[in-house]
Design a protein around this motif. Structure first.
Motif, PDB file in Angstrom:
ATOM      1  N   ASP A  22      -7.106  -0.057  13.934  1.00 29.56           N
ATOM      2  CA  ASP A  22      -6.436  -1.205  14.242  1.00 29.56           C
ATOM      3  C   ASP A  22      -6.746  -2.609  13.674  1.00 29.56           C
ATOM      4  OD1 ASP A  22      -4.587   0.629  15.338  1.00 29.56           O
ATOM      5  OD2 ASP A  22      -5.090  -0.145  17.271  1.00 29.56           O
ATOM      6  N   VAL A  23      -8.055  -2.881  14.056  1.00 31.84           N
ATOM      7  CA  VAL A  23      -8.890  -4.034  13.401  1.00 31.84           C
ATOM      8  C   VAL A  23      -8.518  -4.039  12.022  1.00 31.84           C
ATOM      9  CG1 VAL A  23     -10.921  -3.465  13.633  1.00 31.84           C
ATOM     10  CG2 VAL A  23     -10.460  -5.754  14.130  1.00 31.84           C
ATOM     11  N   TYR A  24      -8.930  -2.830  11.389  1.00 34.39           N
ATOM     12  CA  TYR A  24      -9.173  -2.824   9.911  1.00 34.39           C
ATOM     13  C   TYR A  24      -7.750  -3.230   9.363  1.00 34.39           C
ATOM     14  CZ  TYR A  24      -9.484  -0.613   5.151  1.00 34.39           C
ATOM     15  OH  TYR A  24      -9.492  -0.447   3.846  1.00 34.39           O
ATOM     16  N   HIS A  25      -6.627  -2.487   9.830  1.00 31.34           N
ATOM     17  CA  HIS A  25      -5.214  -2.778   9.359  1.00 31.34           C
ATOM     18  C   HIS A  25      -4.732  -4.108   9.641  1.00 31.34           C
ATOM     19  CE1 HIS A  25      -5.197   1.883   9.270  1.00 31.34           C
ATOM     20  NE2 HIS A  25      -5.180   1.240   8.031  1.00 31.34           N
TER      21      HIS A  25
ATOM     22  N   GLN B 183      -6.418  -6.507   6.975  1.00 31.36           N
ATOM     23  CA  GLN B 183      -5.755  -6.219   5.738  1.00 31.36           C
ATOM     24  C   GLN B 183      -4.157  -6.728   5.538  1.00 31.36           C
ATOM     25  OE1 GLN B 183      -5.460  -1.803   5.552  1.00 31.36           O
ATOM     26  NE2 GLN B 183      -6.897  -2.196   3.621  1.00 31.36           N
ATOM     27  N   THR B 184      -3.695  -6.742   6.543  1.00 34.58           N
ATOM     28  CA  THR B 184      -2.163  -7.248   6.713  1.00 34.58           C
ATOM     29  C   THR B 184      -2.176  -8.699   7.029  1.00 34.58           C
ATOM     30  OG1 THR B 184      -1.620  -6.452   8.842  1.00 34.58           O
ATOM     31  CG2 THR B 184      -1.246  -5.035   6.978  1.00 34.58           C
ATOM     32  N   GLY B 185      -3.222  -9.300   7.696  1.00 33.73           N
ATOM     33  CA  GLY B 185      -3.199 -10.520   8.234  1.00 33.73           C
ATOM     34  C   GLY B 185      -2.465 -10.703   9.522  1.00 33.73           C
ATOM     35  N   LYS B 186      -1.978  -9.699  10.149  1.00 27.66           N
ATOM     36  CA  LYS B 186      -1.263  -9.622  11.431  1.00 27.66           C
ATOM     37  C   LYS B 186      -2.145  -9.437  12.651  1.00 27.66           C
ATOM     38  CE  LYS B 186       2.925  -7.896   9.051  1.00 27.66           C
ATOM     39  NZ  LYS B 186       3.880  -7.046   9.200  1.00 27.66           N
TER      40      LYS B 186
ATOM     41  N   ALA C 198       0.958  -1.180   0.097  1.00 27.98           N
ATOM     42  CA  ALA C 198      -0.065  -0.022   0.038  1.00 27.98           C
ATOM     43  C   ALA C 198       0.865   1.442  -0.025  1.00 27.98           C
ATOM     44  CB  ALA C 198      -0.894  -0.107   1.215  1.00 27.98           C
ATOM     45  N   ALA C 199       0.275   2.515  -0.175  1.00 29.42           N
ATOM     46  CA  ALA C 199       1.058   3.658  -0.338  1.00 29.42           C
ATOM     47  C   ALA C 199       1.668   4.031   1.193  1.00 29.42           C
ATOM     48  CB  ALA C 199       0.017   4.913  -0.588  1.00 29.42           C
ATOM     49  N   SER C 200       0.955   3.305   2.023  1.00 27.92           N
ATOM     50  CA  SER C 200       1.588   3.568   3.524  1.00 27.92           C
ATOM     51  C   SER C 200       2.756   2.661   3.767  1.00 27.92           C
ATOM     52  CB  SER C 200       0.433   3.182   4.445  1.00 27.92           C
ATOM     53  OG  SER C 200      -0.054   2.062   4.398  1.00 27.92           O
ATOM     54  N   GLY C 201       3.049   1.992   2.758  1.00 28.69           N
ATOM     55  CA  GLY C 201       4.143   0.676   2.938  1.00 28.69           C
ATOM     56  C   GLY C 201       3.676  -0.408   3.604  1.00 28.69           C
ATOM     57  N   ARG C 202       2.431  -0.398   4.006  1.00 25.44           N
ATOM     58  CA  ARG C 202       1.935  -1.756   4.668  1.00 25.44           C
ATOM     59  C   ARG C 202       1.941  -2.948   3.520  1.00 25.44           C
ATOM     60  NH1 ARG C 202      -0.605  -0.948   9.442  1.00 25.44           N
ATOM     61  NH2 ARG C 202      -1.130   1.460  10.007  1.00 25.44           N
ATOM     62  N   GLN C 203       2.047  -4.156   3.857  1.00 26.15           N
ATOM     63  CA  GLN C 203       2.113  -5.331   3.042  1.00 26.15           C
ATOM     64  C   GLN C 203       0.847  -6.014   3.215  1.00 26.15           C
ATOM     65  OE1 GLN C 203       4.655  -5.911   0.886  1.00 26.15           O
ATOM     66  NE2 GLN C 203       5.590  -4.245   1.664  1.00 26.15           N
TER      67      GLN C 203
END
Length: 563
Positions: free
Chosen positions: A476-479, A482-485, A434-439
């Motif tokens: 936090d729950v959304y991200h 998205q990242t599976g973490k 993502a643009a934020s750098g999140r995988q």
């Protein structure tokens, strides 16, 4: 978020300004009052930012280690000589010095010091000297209103993006000129220094506060241009618009853009990495949005003019990386002049009686292939089957465009009690960066449902608000999803559903259908015993109700009323 000390400072400032301004302008209705106050706050804001940069430049001119150093040895009389001081004065008027730090350029006649020094002088008319680059020019001013209008006109001339934007109508106001002068003196008291808040923080807060107060004062009409800050912050925090094109087709006063800037700054990003695009139909609101960007030094493209998003798209070729909006809820008769075969209606022609799916599809049309979007809609959009809306929603789900649905608590808005939700959509759920750098992991054929109806607190008797902790909980729950973490479903709050789950519910996207009820702690009482106890209590309450009804009828009969 501000700490308790900062918030107390801002609250006291708000109360002082609002109360004092109301006393000074009792004869103006909210629509006029809004422009009077926001125009002057705008002038104070840009002037303070300009003065900060002037002070920085003076220090740089005197610093031998800085590239802008002016060596006193090159002038007769040194640093105290007239030639040196005159050169400093000339250099302080070089516009490029301000633009390089994204500081709004303010011409001499629009600087707050000039207004404050002369607002009493011009009552009845006066000729004022203006010093520009070492030269003096004399201007004739007939009143305080003329003084303010002249300042606003000078700003438009020197800042072409604001051409025709500022409300230069102070001369026409039917109020005592002395009151207008007192208002300038009042706004002069807005402190521009604080131990932990910058002048930009303080005056930006004042600007947003007045927008909110005018929304309350004007009722439904005012609410069209004001979205609660917490909701705007939530959408921005979830989408994380670090870089790329940001678009709002129903931008109001530009709240999403302001929060995007604050988000980027807070995360050490560069506002220059983001391009701002917006559109607004209401001319007044379009003006407020342009002013809102200007006071913050944000470059923007709001089209050539205020215009209807459906019939006069100001950005027809735009494909944005982030689209965020709070369009009018359940807007009727929106499609006059709109072709039934408009290319935006990819997933079905929206009904004439409700624009919810028109806004949604317009935003999707302008979304880039890897883009993400978030928009506020009425709760009915999640379940309605009226006039083909259910078919459009089914097509959106089947084409795997819906990423997350958030149900919101009531009483968040100043102008409506209609329950609302947030739709988050994307054109690409594949694993990517993502643009934020999140995988981001592969989220195809999955949708996250969040029920936030029990979050927030009542900030007063009418309005509800979110705390930063509430916003963080949702984000936090959304991200995590998205990242599976570290993601896990939480009964009563969030659940990840697949396409088959949604099909079972006939493509209804109400979070409550998927998250289940929150587990209730076991109190140790057997179910059969609890039911017997509660049933007995209910029976007693029914008996009390019957007894009270008899007593009330008897009392009414004694007063001569038949029931």
């Amino acid at each position: 978020m501000t700490d308790q000390h900062e918030q107390e400072f801002l609250n006291n400032l708000e109360k002082k300004l609002w109360t004092s301004a109301n006393k000074l302008l009792p004869s103006l209705d909210a629509a006029q009052y809004k422009h009077v106050m926001l125009g002057l706050v705008f002038l104070k804001y840009v002037s303070d930012a300009f003065d900060i940069r002037r002070d920085e430049l003076r220090a740089q001119f005197a610093n031998p280690d800085h590239e802008y150093f002016l060596d006193p040895a090159d002038f007769d009389g040194g640093a105290e000589g007239e030639d040196y001081q005159a050169e400093v004065a000339v250099e302080l008027e070089v516009r490029d010095y301000y633009l390089e730090t994204n500081t709004f350029w303010v011409p001499p006649v629009a600087r707050w010091q000039f207004l404050r020094d002369n607002n009493k002088v011009v009552i009845g008319g006066a000729e004022l000297p203006v010093h520009i680059k070492g030269e003096t020019k004399h201007i004739k001013i007939s009143s305080i209103g003329h003084l303010i209008d002249y300042a606003l006109e000078a700003i438009e001339i020197d800042n072409q993006k604001l051409k025709g934007v500022l409300n230069k109508r102070y001369t026409q106001l039917q109020i005592d000129q002395a009151k207008l002068g007192e208002l300038i003196d009042l706004i002069s008291t807005i402190p521009f220094k604080h131990e932990s808040l910058s002048s930009k923080d303080i005056l930006g807060h004042v600007y947003e506060y007045f927008l909110g107060q005018f929304a309350l004062a004007e009722g439904k009409k005012g609410g069209q241009f004001y979205t609660p800050k917490a909701i705007v912050s939530l959408i921005v925090q979830m989408l994380e618009p670090y870089k790329g094109r940001v678009y709002d087709p129903a931008m109001g006063s530009g709240g999403f853009f302001v929060q995007s800037e604050q988000f980027i700054t807070a995360h050490k990003g560069k506002i220059g990495d983001v391009s701002i695009y917006g559109q607004e139909y209401n001319h007044t609101t379009w003006q407020l949005a342009a002013m809102n960007m200007a006071i913050r030094g944000i470059d923007f493209n709001f089209g050539k003019e205020p215009a209807n998003t459906y019939t006069n798209d100001q950005h027809p070729d735009l494909r944005a990386d982030f689209v965020m909006a709070n369009p009018p809820f359940n807007m009727k008769e929106w499609d006059s002049g709109v072709d039934d075969n408009d290319p935006r209606w990819v997933y079905g022609r929206p009904p004439s009686g409700n624009a919810n799916y028109a806004w949604l599809q317009h935003m999707l049309y302008h979304l880039a292939p890897n883009g993400s979007m978030g928009l506020l809609l009425a709760n009915g959009s999640m379940s309605s089957n009226t006039s083909g809306e259910g078919d459009i929603r089914k097509a959106l789900v089947e084409n795997d465009l819906v990423e997350c649905m958030v149900a919101l608590p009531g009483q968040l808005f100043t102008n409506t009690q209609i329950p609302a939700c947030i739709w988050f959509l994307t054109k690409n759920k594949n694993a990517r960066t993502a643009a934020s750098g999140r995988q981001l992991i592969d989220r195809r054929n999955k949708v996250l449902f969040i029920d936030a109806r029990n979050l927030g607190y009542m900030k007063d008797r009418v309005l509800r608000d979110f705390t930063q902790e509430d916003l963080n909980k949702i984000c936090d729950v959304y991200h995590a999803w998205q990242t599976g973490k570290d993601y896990a479903d939480q009964k009563g709050f969030c659940s990840s559903a697949n396409l088959a789950d949604i099909q079972k519910h006939d493509y209804v996207l109400t979070p409550g259908r998927y998250i289940g009820a929150k587990d209730v702690a076991d109190d140790g009482e057997a179910f059969a015993d609890k039911m017997a106890r509660l049933t007995a209590r209910l029976k007693m309450q029914f008996e009390d109700s019957d007894r009270l009804e008899v007593e009330i009828k008897k009392n009414l009969a004694g007063l001569g009323y038949e029931f």
